[in-house]
Design an enzyme around this catalytic site. Sequence first.
Site, PDB file in Angstrom:
ATOM      1  N   SER A 244     -89.166 -29.237 -72.586  1.00 60.01           N
ATOM      2  CA  SER A 244     -89.272 -30.428 -73.432  1.00 60.01           C
ATOM      3  C   SER A 244     -90.691 -30.946 -73.313  1.00 60.01           C
ATOM      4  O   SER A 244     -91.364 -30.706 -72.296  1.00 60.01           O
ATOM      5  CB  SER A 244     -88.302 -31.495 -72.923  1.00 60.01           C
TER       6      SER A 244
ATOM      7  N   TYR B 127     -85.181 -37.027 -66.626  1.00 64.82           N
ATOM      8  CA  TYR B 127     -85.071 -35.781 -67.410  1.00 64.82           C
ATOM      9  C   TYR B 127     -86.407 -35.047 -67.442  1.00 64.82           C
ATOM     10  O   TYR B 127     -86.465 -33.826 -67.244  1.00 64.82           O
ATOM     11  CB  TYR B 127     -84.612 -36.167 -68.814  1.00 64.82           C
TER      12      TYR B 127
HETATM   13  N1  LIG Z   1     -82.567 -32.210 -78.970  1.00 69.33           N
HETATM   14  C1  LIG Z   1     -83.850 -32.368 -78.738  1.00 69.33           C
HETATM   15  O1  LIG Z   1     -84.565 -33.106 -79.470  1.00 69.33           O
HETATM   16  C2  LIG Z   1     -84.516 -31.630 -77.615  1.00 69.33           C
HETATM   17  C3  LIG Z   1     -85.899 -31.761 -77.442  1.00 69.33           C
HETATM   18  C4  LIG Z   1     -86.523 -31.056 -76.413  1.00 69.33           C
HETATM   19  C5  LIG Z   1     -85.780 -30.243 -75.588  1.00 69.33           C
HETATM   20  N2  LIG Z   1     -84.426 -30.121 -75.764  1.00 69.33           N
HETATM   21  C6  LIG Z   1     -83.705 -29.193 -74.909  1.00 69.33           C
HETATM   22  O2  LIG Z   1     -83.095 -28.227 -75.764  1.00 69.33           O
HETATM   23  C7  LIG Z   1     -81.897 -27.714 -75.149  1.00 69.33           C
HETATM   24  C8  LIG Z   1     -80.740 -27.806 -76.104  1.00 69.33           C
HETATM   25  O3  LIG Z   1     -80.554 -29.177 -76.418  1.00 69.33           O
HETATM   26  P1  LIG Z   1     -79.646 -29.635 -77.640  1.00 69.33           P
HETATM   27  O4  LIG Z   1     -80.261 -30.858 -78.169  1.00 69.33           O
HETATM   28  O5  LIG Z   1     -79.358 -28.470 -78.516  1.00 69.33           O
HETATM   29  O6  LIG Z   1     -78.317 -30.073 -76.865  1.00 69.33           O
HETATM   30  P2  LIG Z   1     -76.852 -30.418 -77.408  1.00 69.33           P
HETATM   31  O7  LIG Z   1     -76.769 -30.274 -78.884  1.00 69.33           O
HETATM   32  O8  LIG Z   1     -76.450 -31.695 -76.799  1.00 69.33           O
HETATM   33  O9  LIG Z   1     -75.980 -29.210 -76.785  1.00 69.33           O
HETATM   34  C9  LIG Z   1     -75.962 -29.037 -75.396  1.00 69.33           C
HETATM   35  C10 LIG Z   1     -75.059 -27.836 -75.102  1.00 69.33           C
HETATM   36  O10 LIG Z   1     -75.041 -27.617 -73.680  1.00 69.33           O
HETATM   37  C11 LIG Z   1     -73.703 -27.710 -73.198  1.00 69.33           C
HETATM   38  N3  LIG Z   1     -73.770 -28.228 -71.838  1.00 69.33           N
HETATM   39  C12 LIG Z   1     -74.252 -29.426 -71.436  1.00 69.33           C
HETATM   40  N4  LIG Z   1     -74.144 -29.547 -70.115  1.00 69.33           N
HETATM   41  C13 LIG Z   1     -73.611 -28.386 -69.665  1.00 69.33           C
HETATM   42  C14 LIG Z   1     -73.254 -27.908 -68.387  1.00 69.33           C
HETATM   43  N5  LIG Z   1     -73.431 -28.656 -67.289  1.00 69.33           N
HETATM   44  N6  LIG Z   1     -72.728 -26.660 -68.277  1.00 69.33           N
HETATM   45  C15 LIG Z   1     -72.547 -25.893 -69.378  1.00 69.33           C
HETATM   46  N7  LIG Z   1     -72.846 -26.302 -70.618  1.00 69.33           N
HETATM   47  C16 LIG Z   1     -73.372 -27.540 -70.756  1.00 69.33           C
HETATM   48  C17 LIG Z   1     -72.989 -28.595 -74.209  1.00 69.33           C
HETATM   49  O11 LIG Z   1     -71.584 -28.421 -74.257  1.00 69.33           O
HETATM   50  P3  LIG Z   1     -70.587 -29.273 -73.300  1.00 69.33           P
HETATM   51  O12 LIG Z   1     -70.937 -30.709 -73.474  1.00 69.33           O
HETATM   52  O13 LIG Z   1     -69.216 -28.898 -73.772  1.00 69.33           O
HETATM   53  O14 LIG Z   1     -70.864 -28.773 -71.911  1.00 69.33           O
HETATM   54  C18 LIG Z   1     -73.613 -28.066 -75.491  1.00 69.33           C
HETATM   55  O15 LIG Z   1     -73.030 -26.829 -75.872  1.00 69.33           O
HETATM   56  C19 LIG Z   1     -81.737 -28.509 -73.862  1.00 69.33           C
HETATM   57  O16 LIG Z   1     -82.265 -27.783 -72.774  1.00 69.33           O
HETATM   58  C20 LIG Z   1     -82.569 -29.757 -74.102  1.00 69.33           C
HETATM   59  O17 LIG Z   1     -83.009 -30.335 -72.898  1.00 69.33           O
HETATM   60  C21 LIG Z   1     -83.786 -30.793 -76.752  1.00 69.33           C
END
Ligand SMILES: NC(=O)c1ccc[n+]([C@@H]2O[C@H](COP(=O)([O-])OP(=O)(O)OC[C@H]3O[C@@H](n4cnc5c(N)ncnc54)[C@H](OP(=O)(O)O)[C@@H]3O)[C@@H](O)[C@H]2O)c1
Length: 240
Positions: free
Chosen positions: A134, A147
């Site tokens: 991130s 985070y």
């Molecule tokens: N969204 C953004 O703007 C953004 C920006 C920079 C970086 N990121 C990074 O990008 C990645 C993906 O983010 P996203 O926004 O796509 O997230 P998201 O839509 O909230 O999806 C997160 C996924 O991870 C699963 N998950 C969460 N905790 C878990 C655990 N302890 N064990 C197994 N599965 C778990 C969730 O399912 P369950 O809840 O069912 O476990 C879900 O499938 C992450 O690493 C995040 O830090 C995101």
Amino acid sequence: MPAAVITGASQGLGLAMARALTGRGWDLIVDARHAAQLTSAVGGLATVTAIPGDVTDPAHRAAIAASAAPAGRLDLLMNNASRLGPSPLPALRGYPLDELADVYQTNVLAPLALIQLLAGPLTAAGGMVVNVSSDAATDAYPGWGGYGSAKAALDQLTAVLATEEPALRWYAFDPGDMRTAMHQRAFPGEDISDRPEPEVAGAALLRLLSQRPPSGRYRASDYPEASRAPGTQRGPAVTR
Ligand SMILES: NC(=O)c1ccc[n+]([C@@H]2O[C@H](COP(=O)([O-])OP(=O)(O)OC[C@H]3O[C@@H](n4cnc5c(N)ncnc54)[C@H](OP(=O)(O)O)[C@@H]3O)[C@@H](O)[C@H]2O)c1
């Protein structure tokens, strides 16, 4: 057929990558904590094995490794599952330390534990590891200290592993803003409809994986031509 493990694949970037890679003929092992949501999300995808569970649970990680073992080789581990921490995001002065420990367990220790378990099959394939990072790992924003410091630790693990295990490719990948559940939790009550869909960052990551550049830290915005691929939507950059 290439094989990958993707954590956190029931929605967001993980699901976008699961769909994209199965469409390209990959075998996948995926997880998420909520079994019904995971099954519903990837149930229609051929060549996907869904293993519901929490990446912080050693028994769950062992189940993932056991599922990957028979093939003997693994081309990609994508440590994507992540924990934001409390919402609204607390300043460090009052950050609950038990919550911070949970953030580190999910975002730092669990990815390394999976790397340790899967290093054998990854090495056999000369594979790649993507640790999803991130911009909060490199830039300082109020509220993002828990985070962001966990993602910074994950970046450093990635960089050191690249020196220790040069037979593999090690990528810290910053996807940029994405219109996802996590992003909405980070900006509670805000309209995030201008943020790009996770498929935009997914297209950039696919490009990175196909080019297999040297190990390092990469951003989705390093691959603007992939982000402008037909069918993707690009909104203005915000933060995180
Ligand atoms: N969204 C953004 O703007 C953004 C920006 C920079 C970086 N990121 C990074 O990008 C990645 C993906 O983010 P996203 O926004 O796509 O997230 P998201 O839509 O909230 O999806 C997160 C996924 O991870 C699963 N998950 C969460 N905790 C878990 C655990 N302890 N064990 C197994 N599965 C778990 C969730 O399912 P369950 O809840 O069912 O476990 C879900 O499938 C992450 O690493 C995040 O830090 C995101």
